[in-house]
Design a protein around this motif. Structure first.
Motif, short mmCIF file in Angstrom:
data_model
loop_
_atom_site.label_atom_id
_atom_site.label_comp_id
_atom_site.label_asym_id
_atom_site.label_seq_id
_atom_site.Cartn_x
_atom_site.Cartn_y
_atom_site.Cartn_z
N MET A 19 0.44 -0.72 0.20
CA MET A 19 0.15 -0.46 0.43
C MET A 19 0.50 1.48 -0.05
O MET A 19 -0.06 2.34 -0.11
CB MET A 19 -1.11 0.03 0.95
CG MET A 19 -1.31 -0.83 1.29
SD MET A 19 -1.34 -2.86 1.77
CE MET A 19 -0.68 -2.46 3.36
N ASN A 20 1.50 1.15 0.32
CA ASN A 20 3.06 1.98 0.21
C ASN A 20 3.16 2.70 -1.06
O ASN A 20 3.45 2.37 -1.76
CB ASN A 20 4.51 1.88 0.76
CG ASN A 20 4.49 0.95 2.23
OD1 ASN A 20 3.11 1.22 2.35
ND2 ASN A 20 5.33 1.93 2.85
N PRO A 21 3.30 4.26 -1.20
CA PRO A 21 3.45 5.05 -1.89
C PRO A 21 4.37 4.39 -3.13
O PRO A 21 6.09 4.48 -2.43
CB PRO A 21 3.07 6.53 -2.20
CG PRO A 21 2.61 6.67 -0.59
CD PRO A 21 3.00 4.70 -0.07
N ILE A 22 4.29 4.50 -4.03
CA ILE A 22 5.82 3.85 -5.23
C ILE A 22 6.50 4.84 -4.97
O ILE A 22 8.24 4.89 -5.21
CB ILE A 22 4.90 3.48 -6.56
CG1 ILE A 22 4.07 1.97 -6.91
CG2 ILE A 22 6.49 3.21 -7.50
CD1 ILE A 22 3.92 1.70 -8.13
N SER A 23 6.07 6.35 -5.09
CA SER A 23 6.98 7.06 -5.70
C SER A 23 8.05 7.06 -4.34
O SER A 23 9.23 7.91 -4.42
CB SER A 23 6.20 8.94 -5.38
OG SER A 23 5.02 8.57 -4.66
N ILE A 24 7.77 6.81 -3.20
CA ILE A 24 8.46 7.55 -1.84
C ILE A 24 9.49 5.64 -1.92
O ILE A 24 10.13 5.97 -1.41
CB ILE A 24 7.58 7.67 -0.57
CG1 ILE A 24 6.62 8.48 -1.09
CG2 ILE A 24 9.32 7.16 0.56
CD1 ILE A 24 5.72 8.70 0.64
N PHE A 25 9.23 4.45 -2.22
CA PHE A 25 9.04 3.58 -2.50
C PHE A 25 9.59 2.36 -3.63
O PHE A 25 8.86 1.35 -3.33
CB PHE A 25 8.60 2.59 -1.31
CG PHE A 25 8.89 3.05 0.43
CD1 PHE A 25 9.44 2.83 1.07
CD2 PHE A 25 7.67 3.72 0.77
CE1 PHE A 25 9.77 3.63 2.31
CE2 PHE A 25 7.22 4.03 1.97
CZ PHE A 25 8.20 4.11 3.23
N PRO A 26 10.35 3.04 -4.34
CA PRO A 26 9.93 1.80 -5.53
C PRO A 26 10.54 1.01 -5.33
O PRO A 26 10.86 0.24 -6.30
CB PRO A 26 10.47 3.86 -6.46
CG PRO A 26 11.46 4.30 -5.59
CD PRO A 26 10.84 4.34 -4.90
#
Length: 53
Positions: A19-26
């Protein structure tokens, strides 16, 4: 090709934070999908070993 997955520390819900944002955790995307694929493969292998009788 043979792949191996070492899964350490899994809780009851098997949450791996997809669920974590891809922009923060690619960097999480590839390992996460490899884990999903490995889990599905393990299920299919278990089904194949199950005796239907």
């Amino acid at each position: 090709m043979s792949r191996r997955v070492l899964l350490f520390e899994a809780d009851v819900a098997m949450i791996i934070h997809s669920m974590n944002p891809i922009s923060i955790f690619p960097y999480k995307q590839r390992p996460m999908w490899l884990l999903f694929e490995a889990f599905v493969d393990a299920l299919y292998k278990r089904i194949e070993r199950t005796d239907p009788s």
